[in-house]
Design a protein around this motif. Structure first.
Motif, mmCIF file in Angstrom:
data_model
loop_
_atom_site.group_PDB
_atom_site.id
_atom_site.type_symbol
_atom_site.label_atom_id
_atom_site.label_comp_id
_atom_site.label_asym_id
_atom_site.label_seq_id
_atom_site.Cartn_x
_atom_site.Cartn_y
_atom_site.Cartn_z
ATOM 1 N N PRO A 41 35.031 34.960 34.014
ATOM 2 C CA PRO A 41 36.231 34.163 34.277
ATOM 3 C C PRO A 41 37.482 35.008 34.518
ATOM 4 O O PRO A 41 38.340 34.628 35.323
ATOM 5 N N LYS A 42 37.572 36.163 33.880
ATOM 6 C CA LYS A 42 38.753 37.002 34.081
ATOM 7 C C LYS A 42 38.861 37.483 35.526
ATOM 8 O O LYS A 42 39.964 37.722 36.030
ATOM 9 N N LEU A 43 37.727 37.611 36.211
ATOM 10 C CA LEU A 43 37.760 38.000 37.622
ATOM 11 C C LEU A 43 38.327 36.883 38.492
ATOM 12 O O LEU A 43 39.011 37.142 39.485
ATOM 13 N N ILE A 44 38.048 35.656 38.118
ATOM 14 C CA ILE A 44 38.609 34.515 38.841
ATOM 15 C C ILE A 44 40.122 34.476 38.643
ATOM 16 O O ILE A 44 40.892 34.294 39.600
ATOM 17 N N LYS A 45 40.531 34.671 37.417
ATOM 18 C CA LYS A 45 41.963 34.703 37.127
ATOM 19 C C LYS A 45 42.642 35.802 37.931
ATOM 20 O O LYS A 45 43.695 35.584 38.544
ATOM 21 N N GLN A 46 42.027 36.976 37.969
ATOM 22 C CA GLN A 46 42.613 38.088 38.710
ATOM 23 C C GLN A 46 42.679 37.774 40.202
ATOM 24 O O GLN A 46 43.677 38.060 40.862
#
Length: 92
Positions: A78-83
């Motif tokens: 999910p952190k990659l989506i946020k980024q």
């Protein structure tokens, strides 16, 4: 929000011999069809008159869940989506 759903999917896969999440992860064709179905249902709901916001919200949540199973399956954190979303933000 996506992080919470992601964690729930991970927990479901670890703690249950049979779960809906496991069924979808093991059958990517079914997962793809569910994402398409939920996207269609969301759009269809926006076309109803009068708009029923509760049903629209339900369809949105269904689609979000199934899309999160997709990213889990393909090991996208999910952190990659946020980024990625932050990268798309246009400067003021």
């Amino acid at each position: 929000m996506i992080t919470d759903i992601y964690k729930a999917i991970k927990h479901s896969l670890k703690t249950s011999n049979y779960s809906y999440c496991k069924l979808l992860i093991q059958n990517t064709e079914k997962l793809r069809r569910k994402v398409l179905e939920e996207a269609y249902e969301l759009i269809k709901e926006t076309l109803t008159k009068p708009l029923n916001k509760h049903r629209l919200l339900n369809e949105f949540c269904d689609l979000l869940f199934h899309m999160t199973v997709v990213i889990y399956h393909y090991q996208i954190q999910p952190k990659l989506i946020k980024q990625e979303m932050l990268n798309r933000k246009k400067p003021n």
